[in-house]
Design a protein around this motif. Sequence first.
Motif, PDB file in Angstrom:
ATOM      1  N   LEU A  43       0.822  -1.208   0.000  1.00  0.00           N
ATOM      2  CA  LEU A  43       0.000   0.000   0.000  1.00  0.00           C
ATOM      3  C   LEU A  43       0.858   1.260   0.000  1.00  0.00           C
ATOM      4  O   LEU A  43       0.516   2.250  -0.640  1.00  0.00           O
ATOM      5  N   ARG A  44       1.978   1.223   0.691  1.00  0.00           N
ATOM      6  CA  ARG A  44       2.847   2.398   0.751  1.00  0.00           C
ATOM      7  C   ARG A  44       3.529   2.658  -0.589  1.00  0.00           C
ATOM      8  O   ARG A  44       3.698   3.803  -0.996  1.00  0.00           O
ATOM      9  N   LEU A  45       3.908   1.608  -1.272  1.00  0.00           N
ATOM     10  CA  LEU A  45       4.660   1.764  -2.511  1.00  0.00           C
ATOM     11  C   LEU A  45       3.792   1.939  -3.746  1.00  0.00           C
ATOM     12  O   LEU A  45       4.268   2.380  -4.779  1.00  0.00           O
ATOM     13  N   SER A  46       2.536   1.579  -3.665  1.00  0.00           N
ATOM     14  CA  SER A  46       1.687   1.673  -4.842  1.00  0.00           C
ATOM     15  C   SER A  46       1.283   3.123  -5.095  1.00  0.00           C
ATOM     16  O   SER A  46       1.187   3.931  -4.180  1.00  0.00           O
ATOM     17  N   LEU A  47       1.087   3.441  -6.354  1.00  0.00           N
ATOM     18  CA  LEU A  47       0.643   4.775  -6.721  1.00  0.00           C
ATOM     19  C   LEU A  47      -0.843   4.912  -6.418  1.00  0.00           C
ATOM     20  O   LEU A  47      -1.651   4.096  -6.848  1.00  0.00           O
ATOM     21  N   SER A  48      -1.173   5.931  -5.701  1.00  0.00           N
ATOM     22  CA  SER A  48      -2.579   6.159  -5.417  1.00  0.00           C
ATOM     23  C   SER A  48      -3.201   6.951  -6.561  1.00  0.00           C
ATOM     24  O   SER A  48      -2.517   7.559  -7.385  1.00  0.00           O
ATOM     25  N   VAL A  49      -4.507   6.946  -6.599  1.00  0.00           N
ATOM     26  CA  VAL A  49      -5.238   7.700  -7.628  1.00  0.00           C
ATOM     27  C   VAL A  49      -4.914   9.182  -7.498  1.00  0.00           C
ATOM     28  O   VAL A  49      -4.762   9.890  -8.496  1.00  0.00           O
ATOM     29  N   LYS A  50      -4.743   9.634  -6.269  1.00  0.00           N
ATOM     30  CA  LYS A  50      -4.422  11.037  -6.017  1.00  0.00           C
ATOM     31  C   LYS A  50      -3.083  11.405  -6.649  1.00  0.00           C
ATOM     32  O   LYS A  50      -2.951  12.456  -7.278  1.00  0.00           O
ATOM     33  N   GLN A  51      -2.081  10.547  -6.503  1.00  0.00           N
ATOM     34  CA  GLN A  51      -0.768  10.835  -7.070  1.00  0.00           C
ATOM     35  C   GLN A  51      -0.791  10.807  -8.592  1.00  0.00           C
ATOM     36  O   GLN A  51      -0.128  11.614  -9.238  1.00  0.00           O
ATOM     37  N   VAL A  52      -1.538   9.886  -9.173  1.00  0.00           N
ATOM     38  CA  VAL A  52      -1.626   9.816 -10.631  1.00  0.00           C
ATOM     39  C   VAL A  52      -2.276  11.088 -11.176  1.00  0.00           C
ATOM     40  O   VAL A  52      -1.808  11.671 -12.156  1.00  0.00           O
ATOM     41  N   LYS A  53      -3.352  11.520 -10.528  1.00  0.00           N
ATOM     42  CA  LYS A  53      -4.031  12.750 -10.947  1.00  0.00           C
ATOM     43  C   LYS A  53      -3.107  13.960 -10.786  1.00  0.00           C
ATOM     44  O   LYS A  53      -3.055  14.833 -11.658  1.00  0.00           O
ATOM     45  N   ALA A  54      -2.369  13.998  -9.677  1.00  0.00           N
ATOM     46  CA  ALA A  54      -1.449  15.106  -9.431  1.00  0.00           C
ATOM     47  C   ALA A  54      -0.333  15.141 -10.478  1.00  0.00           C
ATOM     48  O   ALA A  54       0.029  16.210 -10.973  1.00  0.00           O
ATOM     49  N   ASN A  55       0.206  13.985 -10.835  1.00  0.00           N
ATOM     50  CA  ASN A  55       1.235  13.933 -11.884  1.00  0.00           C
ATOM     51  C   ASN A  55       0.692  14.420 -13.218  1.00  0.00           C
ATOM     52  O   ASN A  55       1.392  15.111 -13.962  1.00  0.00           O
ATOM     53  N   ALA A  56      -0.533  14.066 -13.527  1.00  0.00           N
ATOM     54  CA  ALA A  56      -1.146  14.519 -14.784  1.00  0.00           C
ATOM     55  C   ALA A  56      -1.301  16.034 -14.793  1.00  0.00           C
ATOM     56  O   ALA A  56      -1.045  16.687 -15.812  1.00  0.00           O
ATOM     57  N   ILE A  57      -1.690  16.609 -13.666  1.00  0.00           N
ATOM     58  CA  ILE A  57      -1.846  18.072 -13.581  1.00  0.00           C
ATOM     59  C   ILE A  57      -0.503  18.763 -13.778  1.00  0.00           C
ATOM     60  O   ILE A  57      -0.402  19.757 -14.507  1.00  0.00           O
TER      61      ILE A  57
END
Length: 123
Positions: A43-57
């Motif tokens: 869980l700590r190492l997986s990319l969360s939906v929040k991080q994926v969205k933030a990277n896209a922004i």
Amino acid sequence: MAQIKQYRTRNRMQASSILEVVIAMVIIVFVIGIALMILSNVLRLSLSVKQVKANAILQQELIKTNQTGNVSDEILHINEWRMEKIFKSSNLGGSLLEADFTLYDQNNTRITELKSMIIHETK
């Protein structure tokens, strides 16, 4: 005499049963502990939906910056996040700039950052 043998056998069986239960409990606790450690690491190492969205922004903002040529430091508010854009002259000289984009959430926790080199022609 037969009753005494039977009584001793019965007592040994109960004692070994208790020992078996204790050993089984220790093994179960050990296995559950290992499983929880593995789960927390995943869980700590997986990319969360929040991080994926933030990277896209951040990627979109970098593309927009390259298209417009606006390289001034600024703080933007996008949805529930705060983005800091910082530009520095590159050590490589010329018209290269280091672009550092960082995205923070409402609690000022850094979600992600993007570092890139961009070409900026001064007019």
